[in-house]
Design an enzyme around this catalytic site. Structure first.
Site, PDB file in Angstrom:
ATOM      1  N   LYS A  47      40.924   6.500 -35.258  1.00  0.00           N
ATOM      2  CA  LYS A  47      40.791   6.012 -33.872  1.00  0.00           C
ATOM      3  C   LYS A  47      39.720   6.827 -33.143  1.00  0.00           C
ATOM      4  O   LYS A  47      39.646   8.045 -33.321  1.00  0.00           O
ATOM      5  CB  LYS A  47      42.150   6.126 -33.167  1.00  0.00           C
ATOM      6  CG  LYS A  47      42.171   5.529 -31.747  1.00  0.00           C
ATOM      7  CD  LYS A  47      43.576   5.567 -31.132  1.00  0.00           C
ATOM      8  CE  LYS A  47      43.606   4.960 -29.741  1.00  0.00           C
ATOM      9  NZ  LYS A  47      44.949   4.976 -29.110  1.00  0.00           N
ATOM     10  N   SER A  56      46.819   0.576 -27.161  1.00  0.00           N
ATOM     11  CA  SER A  56      45.389   0.756 -27.128  1.00  0.00           C
ATOM     12  C   SER A  56      44.727   0.919 -28.497  1.00  0.00           C
ATOM     13  O   SER A  56      43.511   0.799 -28.604  1.00  0.00           O
ATOM     14  CB  SER A  56      45.090   2.002 -26.287  1.00  0.00           C
ATOM     15  OG  SER A  56      45.619   3.161 -26.922  1.00  0.00           O
ATOM     16  N   SER A  96      51.115   2.706 -27.903  1.00  0.00           N
ATOM     17  CA  SER A  96      49.837   2.281 -28.505  1.00  0.00           C
ATOM     18  C   SER A  96      49.740   2.326 -30.021  1.00  0.00           C
ATOM     19  O   SER A  96      48.769   1.848 -30.581  1.00  0.00           O
ATOM     20  CB  SER A  96      48.693   3.099 -27.921  1.00  0.00           C
ATOM     21  OG  SER A  96      48.399   2.621 -26.638  1.00  0.00           O
TER      22      SER A  96
HETATM   23  N1  GLN Z   1      49.876   0.340 -22.724  1.00  0.00           N
HETATM   24  C1  GLN Z   1      50.166   1.625 -22.174  1.00  0.00           C
HETATM   25  C2  GLN Z   1      49.108   1.995 -21.167  1.00  0.00           C
HETATM   26  O1  GLN Z   1      48.310   1.184 -20.883  1.00  0.00           O
HETATM   27  C3  GLN Z   1      50.257   2.655 -23.270  1.00  0.00           C
HETATM   28  C4  GLN Z   1      48.956   3.013 -23.829  1.00  0.00           C
HETATM   29  C5  GLN Z   1      49.042   4.088 -24.870  1.00  0.00           C
HETATM   30  O2  GLN Z   1      50.087   4.288 -25.490  1.00  0.00           O
HETATM   31  N2  GLN Z   1      47.940   4.805 -25.044  1.00  0.00           N
HETATM   32  O3  GLN Z   1      49.081   3.065 -20.661  1.00  0.00           O
END
Ligand code: GLN
Length: 494
Positions: free
Chosen positions: A76, A151, A175
């Protein structure tokens, strides 16, 4: 080969059936073929990648191979990797080349694994669809009209489309697990503090945790052996003895291998808001667990409805502080023209950050401001404690918690892009584990039909008590011995 487990790939390398260079080239060729349409990778460097593969072949030839030596992984783009562009999905870091390796990257390097490239993601990991990336959205390999989740959307699509053997992700509110559910693979968010955050670009430091994204629980266990472990460079890294996460993967033995296991089903996770087709698949998976000998008990997590509001106070608060370092001075985007220092800060940040990141910085600075700190930030911290207590109570009644990972299957690109609250609700079942620091996992549990007839993956979530990763992986593995959902590949990408 592209559908093989990490163990099989490792054996193929050890027996000289294939070299790491050949294996890496197979994945690079698939990336060339599919990445222009899927957009999973945002940085590729064949020279660097193949140099690692050559070094891995030498390591294998010298008899020094470890389980993941020579196997190609996707990383990532939130992890700094020396000499690689590391953007975190943002224009702010679009030209940033990392001068050092994140702990996770150096752990993979140390065992001789191969880095295929950096994967697309929501900007600064803020999002649930990969649509906030400065580098554009990512297609869900099961249906190109749909999002892969976020994400970690690039890693998710790379795993699902078999553009890597496995990938890394990070999970601040869901995410790793939500994309695992939407793309049909296995993902694990470890206990907070198990994997070092050194060199992992910070979003919300009290919640961020890195973990494996792979086809199966067995693959995740092998990756955890590499990723987890104490690192003095992260003050929240836990100093515990190294564990072998594969130790419990005995497979199904006897008729009822999970006899004695108590599975807690939180009634709040099967209530309004859960799509019926998702609920059906999840219930069928739980029925399978009963056949394996486990018993189920209804539990309650009474404060779970507060996890989204609490998260959207605390995560932006921490983000607003973490992202203050992007000021255009030392690195990152700097506006081309400005009047004075203040103007330079303002223009650089206005140009460098996207809309969702700005929204979070605004919310974060607001809830931390002198007049509102007590009303929002402090209150959210107090409720966070209540959420932790819910889990403490629940684990008196059960050994593991199960439920849906996400409330729906993959949604259409653009469908929620203008509705932040609808997007935030994607993490309704995953966020509480981050707030509590508990480990959570998503495993493929089947498919729900979509109206266009394309089947869409559904994930089953497993939540364990602190440091229970080995047992969770074993429980997931037992299911994967009697089901084959984790082996399915998107049609047309074989
Ligand atoms: N969807 C959540 C956010 O927008 C979690 C994102 C994540 O776990 N990085 O913050």
């Amino acid at each position: 080969m592209i559908n093989s487990s990490l163990n099989t790939l490792s054996q193929m390398l050890a027996s000289k059936q294939i070299s790491s260079v050949e294996m890496t080239n197979t994945f690079l060729a698939r990336i060339q073929q599919y990445n222009p349409s899927i957009n999973a990778y945002i940085a590729l460097d064949e020279q660097k990648t193949l140099a690692q593969a050559q070094a891995a072949d030498a390591k294998i030839a010298a008899g020094n191979a470890e389980p993941l030596t020579g196997i190609p992984f996707a990383q990532k783009d939130i992890f700094c990797a020396k000499g690689w562009k590391t953007t975190c999905g943002s224009k702010m870091l679009a030209n940033f080349v990392a001068p050092y390796d994140a702990h996770v990257i150096s752990q993979f390097d140390a065992v001789g694994a191969v880095n295929l490239g950096k994967t697309n993601m929501d900007e600064f990991a803020m999002g649930s669809s990969n649509e906030t990336s400065y580098f554009g959205g990512v297609k869900n390999p099961w249906d190109f009209d749909r999002v892969p989740g976020g994400s970690s959307g690039g890693s998710a699509a790379a795993v699902a489309a078999r553009l890597c053997a496995a990938a890394t992700g990070t999970d601040t509110g869901g995410s790793i697990r939500q994309p695992a559910s939407l793309c049909g693979f296995t993902g694990l968010k470890p206990t907070y503090g198990l994997v070092s955050r050194y060199g992992m670009i910070a979003f919300a430091s009290s919640l961020d945790q890195a973990g494996p994204m792979a086809k199966s629980a067995e693959d995740c266990a092998l990756m955890m052996n590499v990723m987890a472990g104490f690192d003095a460079r992260d003050s929240t890294s836990l100093n515990r003895p190294k564990e072998d996460y594969t130790r419990g993967l005995s497979g199904v033995t006897g008729d009822q291998p999970l006899k004695g296991l108590r599975i807690g089903l939180p009634k709040e996770y099967f209530a309004e808001g859960l799509e019926a087709s998702v609920a059906k698949v999840v219930q069928e998976a739980i029925a399978e667990y009963r056949k394996l000998g486990a018993e189920t008990v209804e539990i309650s997590l009474p404060n779970s409805h507060l996890s989204i509001p609490v998260y959207y106070v605390l995560a932006p608060a921490e983000a607003s502080s973490n992202l203050s370092r992007y000021d255009g001075v030392r690195y990152g985007h700097r506006a081309a023209e400005y009047d004075d220092l203040m103007d330079m800060y303002m223009k650089s940040r206005a140009e460098g950050f996207g809309a969702e990141v700005k929204r979070r910085i605004l919310i974060g600075t607001y809830v931390l401001s002198a007049g509102y700190y007590d009303a929002y930030y402090l209150k959210a911290q107090q409720i966070r404690r209540l959420i932790v207590q819910d889990f403490t109570e629940a684990f008196k009644q059960c050994d593991i918690i199960m439920g849906p990972t996400a409330p729906s299957t993959a949604f259409k690109a653009g469908e929620k892009a203008d509705d932040p609250v609808a997007m935030y609700l994607q993490d309704v079942y995953t966020i509480a584990t981050n707030l509590a620091g508990l480990p959570g996992m998503s495993i493929p549990a089947g498919f729900a039909p979509s109206h266009l007839g394309k089947p869409l993956p559904v994930g089953l979530q497993l939540i364990g008590n602190y440091f229970d990763e080995a047992r969770m992986l074993d429980v997931a593995h037992a299911y994967q011995q009697v089901s084959d959902w984790h082996t399915h590949m998107p049609v047309g990408l074989e």
